[in-house]
Scaffold this motif. Sequence first.
Motif, short mmCIF file in Angstrom:
data_model
loop_
_atom_site.label_atom_id
_atom_site.label_comp_id
_atom_site.label_asym_id
_atom_site.label_seq_id
_atom_site.Cartn_x
_atom_site.Cartn_y
_atom_site.Cartn_z
N PHE A 292 0.83 -1.21 0.00
CA PHE A 292 0.00 0.00 0.00
C PHE A 292 0.87 1.26 0.00
CE2 PHE A 292 -2.64 -3.03 2.65
CZ PHE A 292 -3.47 -3.41 1.59
N ASN A 293 1.90 1.28 0.84
CA ASN A 293 2.75 2.47 0.92
C ASN A 293 3.59 2.66 -0.33
OD1 ASN A 293 1.72 2.97 3.48
ND2 ASN A 293 3.38 1.87 4.53
N ARG A 294 4.07 1.55 -0.91
CA ARG A 294 4.83 1.67 -2.16
C ARG A 294 3.94 2.16 -3.29
NH1 ARG A 294 9.96 0.11 -2.77
NH2 ARG A 294 10.97 -1.00 -1.06
N GLU A 295 2.68 1.74 -3.29
CA GLU A 295 1.74 2.19 -4.32
C GLU A 295 1.58 3.70 -4.26
OE1 GLU A 295 -3.08 1.96 -5.01
OE2 GLU A 295 -2.05 0.16 -4.26
N VAL A 296 1.44 4.25 -3.07
CA VAL A 296 1.21 5.68 -2.91
C VAL A 296 2.47 6.49 -3.20
CG1 VAL A 296 0.56 7.50 -1.28
CG2 VAL A 296 -0.68 5.33 -1.28
N LEU A 297 3.60 6.05 -2.68
CA LEU A 297 4.83 6.82 -2.79
C LEU A 297 5.59 6.61 -4.09
CD1 LEU A 297 6.09 6.32 0.86
CD2 LEU A 297 5.71 8.55 -0.20
N GLY A 298 5.40 5.47 -4.74
CA GLY A 298 6.24 5.16 -5.88
C GLY A 298 7.66 4.87 -5.42
N GLU A 299 8.59 4.99 -6.31
CA GLU A 299 9.98 4.63 -5.98
C GLU A 299 10.84 5.83 -5.60
OE1 GLU A 299 11.09 1.55 -5.60
OE2 GLU A 299 9.04 0.92 -6.02
N ASP A 300 10.40 7.04 -5.91
CA ASP A 300 11.27 8.20 -5.74
C ASP A 300 10.81 9.18 -4.67
OD1 ASP A 300 12.88 7.30 -7.90
OD2 ASP A 300 11.46 8.20 -9.33
N ALA A 330 9.90 17.27 -1.60
CA ALA A 330 9.37 18.02 -2.74
C ALA A 330 8.80 17.07 -3.79
CB ALA A 330 10.47 18.89 -3.34
N ALA A 331 9.47 15.95 -4.02
CA ALA A 331 8.96 14.96 -4.96
C ALA A 331 7.65 14.36 -4.48
CB ALA A 331 10.00 13.85 -5.18
N ALA A 332 7.54 14.16 -3.17
CA ALA A 332 6.29 13.62 -2.60
C ALA A 332 5.15 14.60 -2.78
CB ALA A 332 6.50 13.29 -1.13
N ARG A 333 5.41 15.90 -2.54
CA ARG A 333 4.36 16.90 -2.73
C ARG A 333 3.90 16.94 -4.19
NH1 ARG A 333 6.84 21.30 -1.37
NH2 ARG A 333 6.03 21.70 0.72
N LYS A 334 4.85 16.88 -5.11
CA LYS A 334 4.51 16.90 -6.54
C LYS A 334 3.67 15.68 -6.91
CE LYS A 334 6.73 17.32 -11.09
NZ LYS A 334 6.23 16.08 -11.74
N ARG A 335 4.03 14.52 -6.39
CA ARG A 335 3.27 13.30 -6.70
C ARG A 335 1.85 13.40 -6.13
NH1 ARG A 335 4.37 7.99 -8.17
NH2 ARG A 335 3.03 6.39 -7.23
N ALA A 336 1.72 13.92 -4.92
CA ALA A 336 0.40 14.06 -4.31
C ALA A 336 -0.46 15.04 -5.10
CB ALA A 336 0.54 14.54 -2.87
N ALA A 337 0.13 16.15 -5.54
CA ALA A 337 -0.62 17.16 -6.28
C ALA A 337 -1.10 16.65 -7.63
CB ALA A 337 0.23 18.41 -6.46
N GLU A 338 -0.36 15.71 -8.20
CA GLU A 338 -0.72 15.19 -9.52
C GLU A 338 -1.67 14.01 -9.46
OE1 GLU A 338 3.53 16.34 -11.73
OE2 GLU A 338 3.10 14.27 -11.17
N ARG A 339 -1.55 13.17 -8.42
CA ARG A 339 -2.27 11.91 -8.39
C ARG A 339 -3.43 11.85 -7.40
NH1 ARG A 339 0.52 7.05 -10.14
NH2 ARG A 339 2.36 7.59 -11.36
N TYR A 340 -3.42 12.68 -6.38
CA TYR A 340 -4.40 12.57 -5.31
C TYR A 340 -5.12 13.91 -5.12
CZ TYR A 340 -2.00 8.19 -4.51
OH TYR A 340 -1.45 6.94 -4.69
N VAL A 341 -6.08 14.15 -6.03
CA VAL A 341 -6.76 15.44 -6.13
C VAL A 341 -8.22 15.28 -5.70
CG1 VAL A 341 -7.35 17.34 -7.68
CG2 VAL A 341 -5.22 16.05 -8.04
#
Length: 369
Positions: A292-300, A330-341
């Motif tokens: 579950f956590n890897r799905e949300v965070l991805g690899e980076d 910063a990468a986590a914030r970008k991923r959240a802004a793009e994928r979890y809206v």
Amino acid sequence: MPARYGGFETAVEEIGRRLVAAGHEVTVYCRGERHGDEYLGMRLVYLPAIEKKVAETLSHTGFSVLHAFREKIGRDGADVALVFNAANAPLLPVLRTLRIPVATHVDGLEWKRTKWSGAGQRYYRAAEALAVRWSDALIADARGIQDYYRERFGAESVFIAYGAPILERPDVAKLTEAGYAPGEYHLVVARFEPENHVHLAIEGYRRSSATRPLVVVGSAPYADEYTARLKALAGDDPRITFLGGVWDQDLLDSLYAGALSYVHGHSVGGTNPSLLRAMGAGAPVLAYDVNFNREVLGEDAGRFFGDAASLAAEIEAAEADPGRAADRGAAARKRAAERYVWDDVAAAYERLCADLAARRLTRKALRRR
């Protein structure tokens, strides 16, 4: 309402307010402290619950279903019911008798939680099967949950994740008032339950050579024994502080945003709102290594740990190179802004409700999605 504790509350608030803005009438069944009859355009109905761990959720849902039954008999009533938590499945036949289509958000793998051992665990596993049988649609907030229901029950579900609040500028004044400075502490935010691995966060931190303190936010009803275990693990280590529950959302967001690392130990709950909030605040995440956590965070967008030794190494690495940790945040914030809206999440719920209300959604249709 207003939401202040738990992912379901936040989801209902964020989805409900957007459904209201889109022209729908939304009724939310609540328990606990009253905050008026309306909030953000949503009608609030307060009903009691039996305040015991094994009965609180189901008893409140029972009263809610009876209220819905009276409303359906007395007037048009609801077009669609959104039920959060598979534990409520035994009450779904009442809604079906009223010809109200039901979508059940099945949550995570609740039967894996330590607090539901024995009879509680058996109940949750049975409730999952009943949710599959009696729901017109199942909602999964993680692909891993979708896989579980497909493999265990041969049941398809609609994937709708949560949204993430995006915090661009933390309230530094809030941190200062609380006695902290940006980048000068490690953070844990979790309900005190073994499967959230707060004990592992404390053990890993104590094994590290960290010089910056560990701030632990959280508590839990019905968890006195586990809370005592955590305090014993911390011992007299002056680097560890227990803040208890933090209900000031601005302060909590500032704690996320200012953390040198956020240690996320949740393991059974699907897409976790605390993780999304940390990502949206730009916190560098150290997450327990589950799908579950890897799905949300991805690899980076995060780092992962599986035991106290690996967590200790990650904490030390964050202190040795704060710049690299900040880049991950910063990468986590970008991923959240793009994928979890939240706008996208609410739109997906609106489509699902429209399909259910029109009786177009069948298991065969779900399999084609």
